[in-house]
Design an enzyme around this catalytic site. Structure first.
Site, PDB file in Angstrom:
ATOM      1  N   ARG A 315       0.747  -1.356   0.068  1.00 37.96           N
ATOM      2  CA  ARG A 315      -0.027   0.130  -0.045  1.00 37.96           C
ATOM      3  C   ARG A 315       0.898   1.217   0.088  1.00 37.96           C
ATOM      4  O   ARG A 315       0.413   2.316  -0.736  1.00 37.96           O
ATOM      5  CB  ARG A 315      -1.031  -0.027   1.374  1.00 37.96           C
ATOM      6  CG  ARG A 315      -2.027  -0.827   0.954  1.00 37.96           C
ATOM      7  CD  ARG A 315      -3.003  -1.033   2.308  1.00 37.96           C
ATOM      8  NE  ARG A 315      -4.018  -2.107   1.873  1.00 37.96           N
ATOM      9  CZ  ARG A 315      -4.968  -2.698   2.793  1.00 37.96           C
ATOM     10  NH1 ARG A 315      -4.907  -2.458   4.319  1.00 37.96           N
ATOM     11  NH2 ARG A 315      -5.801  -3.410   2.449  1.00 37.96           N
ATOM     12  N   HIS A 466      -6.377  -0.739  -6.744  1.00 36.34           N
ATOM     13  CA  HIS A 466      -5.828  -1.829  -6.239  1.00 36.34           C
ATOM     14  C   HIS A 466      -5.054  -1.543  -4.747  1.00 36.34           C
ATOM     15  O   HIS A 466      -4.674  -0.484  -4.301  1.00 36.34           O
ATOM     16  CB  HIS A 466      -4.834  -2.368  -7.417  1.00 36.34           C
ATOM     17  CG  HIS A 466      -3.604  -1.540  -7.518  1.00 36.34           C
ATOM     18  ND1 HIS A 466      -2.618  -2.114  -8.557  1.00 36.34           N
ATOM     19  CD2 HIS A 466      -3.083  -0.620  -7.370  1.00 36.34           C
ATOM     20  CE1 HIS A 466      -1.505  -1.147  -8.694  1.00 36.34           C
ATOM     21  NE2 HIS A 466      -1.971  -0.161  -8.024  1.00 36.34           N
ATOM     22  N   GLU A 467      -4.504  -2.823  -4.326  1.00 37.05           N
ATOM     23  CA  GLU A 467      -4.053  -2.948  -3.005  1.00 37.05           C
ATOM     24  C   GLU A 467      -4.972  -2.177  -1.911  1.00 37.05           C
ATOM     25  O   GLU A 467      -4.686  -1.495  -0.894  1.00 37.05           O
ATOM     26  CB  GLU A 467      -2.807  -2.231  -2.643  1.00 37.05           C
ATOM     27  CG  GLU A 467      -1.715  -2.748  -3.702  1.00 37.05           C
ATOM     28  CD  GLU A 467      -1.595  -4.391  -3.872  1.00 37.05           C
ATOM     29  OE1 GLU A 467      -2.049  -5.034  -2.726  1.00 37.05           O
ATOM     30  OE2 GLU A 467      -1.152  -4.888  -4.673  1.00 37.05           O
ATOM     31  N   GLY A 468      -6.336  -2.410  -2.094  1.00 43.24           N
ATOM     32  CA  GLY A 468      -7.453  -1.722  -1.272  1.00 43.24           C
ATOM     33  C   GLY A 468      -8.030  -0.379  -1.853  1.00 43.24           C
ATOM     34  O   GLY A 468      -7.262   0.306  -1.988  1.00 43.24           O
TER      35      GLY A 468
END
Length: 619
Positions: A315, A466-468
């Site tokens: 992140r 992406h990545e949350g």
């Protein structure tokens, strides 16, 4: 591009973050500013020679799958090899692992050159994050076989979380992992399982850039009744190599049952393969059994805990990716604004018709002389250089958490927990806006592929997802990070910001900004309490994204104020052009951006349910 980025990095690393002071610590005692500069020089050169010239190439020559192999342009192979040869995959690792034991903040700064040059080629972040997760949670042999061969560049790594039917809802994954009848003593690489299931949106999930790919896969181990445990508690983590290996890290010649089902064709990041992977479908039967072979990492049922080590690292790296794409667009639009002649300046008086007059007989001037162009350039500069400072500050917290004195290390880790959602989400939103402004400055040309800014926007659009996703980061911030440990993290951040406010008040030039930031900090604190006043999560989180936007703007205002303190300490007369530019960006942020938080926090304070309560039929 690289000259501007380098001067900014030098200021942030050495003048603001005092990175050289880390060399007083035992882990970094072999280093000096000269070694740090040598690393930056090397990465800047590789990015300039192997990445930047091919950014358009990898955008137009997308990965192709011929049924057996993924085909990528030769420039991708060359760039990846140059990156691996530089040692940057293991830059912050121990000497024993072949690393350089660099501070993480220096590694992050050096990697920013690759993101600016070509994010599609330069996405090696998952390999490093994968290996780091194995270092923390894997057995010594797993570390030796898998992590070490990722750090040395022989193998690549991925993270396999999402599934076609589940998306971001990891509690709904259905990939199964059943014991293969072998315990740890039988298979030295770890308890062996057979995995069956499908994973979607896997970056770098298949390619020929390395001799092997190490997949870290989330899957559920069935209970005694053969059913999967609902929720996240049943999730475990497994190492699933594309090709099977022995305990010496050599390929056995067997292909694991991991099959590429197809490539996703993306708006941006087209140089990186994005895949749908099938585990255990039977395309590559292995060792007489059904299912892909995987080795348990950590304890059963603790897979999400293990994977969060990689996810949090990823992140922050995504925040840096968004930042460098924003910077690339800023540099391109700045160059265009300086060289593109268009229009004439407004004269000092109005015409008879009441509008500002322009003398058509005068020559056209560069775009940068127009006030609105300067506004858009300042917005980009304040977003992107502010985000770069934030991400490097977070990287410095990583170093403090690993090597600082016990209390300082504990505080650094707590502060990083609170800042991680902002470090990922704020650049993803506002550096994307910077890319949009870069297109605007180019006018119609910016909307064509003849100029690079449209590609920067397309590449950056992914980072809010992406990545949350943005919503997930916001829920994490307001639902967990600011209330955990009785609000200890938020209180620590407030004290940290308060120290900067106190320092800024010593400078008459900064006193008004310090007061403005103090009020913003108070407003965020009051909104946090108001959001949770009823203790109802539905009400509290109904406006989590506006809360995160206001929180992020407050954090960035703090960063800019702290940077401004360093500018004045270094050059009180502002005689250096770069310093004047930094102060101009800080001024822009306080005059144009920080006032926005009022509207965002208003709906948070009121626990406004306009969005949450509207019946779906009303749409």
């Amino acid at each position: 591009m690289t000259t501007s980025l380098r001067s900014t990095l030098d200021f942030l690393l050495y003048d603001w973050l005092q990175a050289e002071s880390l060399n007083a610590r035992e882990r970094f005692a072999d280093h000096s500013r000269e070694t740090f500069d040598a690393v930056l020089d090397t990465c800047e050169r590789i990015a300039r020679e192997k990445y930047a010239p091919f950014n358009r190439t990898v955008d137009t020559q997308e990965p192709q799958f011929d049924g057996e192999r993924v085909i990528l342009p030769q420039c991708t192979h060359d760039a990846r090899q140059a990156f691996a040869d530089s040692g940057m995959l293991s830059a912050a690792q121990d000497y024993a692992l072949g690393g350089m034991q660099l501070p993480y903040v220096v590694e992050s700064a050096a990697n920013s050159f690759f993101g600016c040059a070509s994010i599609s080629i330069g996405s090696n972040l998952l390999t490093t994050g994968n290996a780091n997760a194995i270092l923390v949670h894997g057995t010594p042999l797993q570390q030796q076989v898998f992590a070490a061969n990722e750090f040395n560049g022989r193998w690549a790594g991925t993270m396999c979380l999402s599934e076609p039917q589940a998306g971001s809802s990891l509690s709904d994954i259905t990939t199964r992992a059943e014991a293969d009848g072998a315990d740890f003593e039988v298979d030295p690489l770890g308890p062996r399982y057979r995995l069956r299931g499908n994973k979607m949106w896997i970056s770098s999930g298949d390619h020929e850039l390395t001799e092997n790919i190490v997949h870290l896969v989330l899957a559920k181990i069935p209970g005694p009744d053969g059913k999967l445990v609902p929720g996240v508690k049943g999730i475990s983590l497994f190492i699933v190599p594309k090709k099977l290996v022995d305990t010496d890290g050599q390929l056995t010649g067997e292909r694991n049952d991991v099959a590429l089902a197809g490539l996703n064709h993306k708006l941006g990041w087209r140089g990186t393969t994005n895949t749908l992977l099938n585990f255990g479908e039977g395309r590559y039967p292995v060792r007489g059994g059904a299912g892909a072979i995987g080795y348990l990492v950590g304890r059963p049922g603790e897979g999400l805990k293990c994977m969060f080590h990689m996810m949090n690292e990823a992140r922050i790296a995504i925040g840096m990716a968004a930042t460098t794409l924003g910077l690339a667009g800023y540099y391109a639009s700045l160059d265009y604004a300086r060289t593109r002649l268009q229009g004439r300046p407004v004269q000092g008086s109005t015409s008879a018709a009441g509008s500002a007059g322009k003398d058509a007989s005068q020559p056209q001037v560069p775009l940068i002389r127009h006030a609105d162009i300067k506004r858009m350039l300042l917005a980009q500069k304040s977003y992107c250089e502010g985000a770069l400072a934030l991400n490097l500050y977070c990287a410095r917290l990583v170093d403090e958490g690993r090597t600082g004195e016990p209390q300082a290390a504990q505080d650094a880790r707590l502060l990083l927990e609170v800042l991680t959602p902002i470090a990922k989400s704020w650049p993803s939103e506002f550096c994307l806006e910077a890319n949009s402004l870069a297109i605007q400055i180019h006018g119609g040309y910016g909307y064509t592929r003849d100029f690079p800014v449209e590609q920067y926007w397309r590449d950056n659009r992914l980072n809010m997802i992406h990545e949350g996703t943005h919503g997930i980061q916001a829920a994490d911030l307001l639902g967990r990070k600011v209330v955990m440990q009785g609000g200890a993290g938020l209180q620590l951040l407030a004290r940290t910001i308060g120290a900067t406010i106190a320092q800024a008040r010593k400078h008459p030039e900064l006193a008004a900004w310090a007061d403005q930031l103090a009020q913003a900090l108070q407003d965020v604190g009051e909104a946090t309490q108001a959001a949770w006043a009823t203790g109802n999560p539905t009400e509290a989180l109904a406006n989590a994204v506006p809360y995160m936007q206001a929180f992020g703007h407050t954090v960035l205002a703090w960063v800019w104020l702290d940077v401004a303190c360093s500018v004045l300490a270094r050059d009180a007369t502002l005689s250096i052009a770069a310093s004047a530019g930094r102060m101009g960006a800080a001024r822009y942020f306080y005059h144009y951006e920080l006032p926005h938080i009022g509207a965002w926090l208003q709906v948070v304070r009121q626990r406004d349910l306009t969005c949450a309560a509207l019946d779906e039929d009303a749409f």
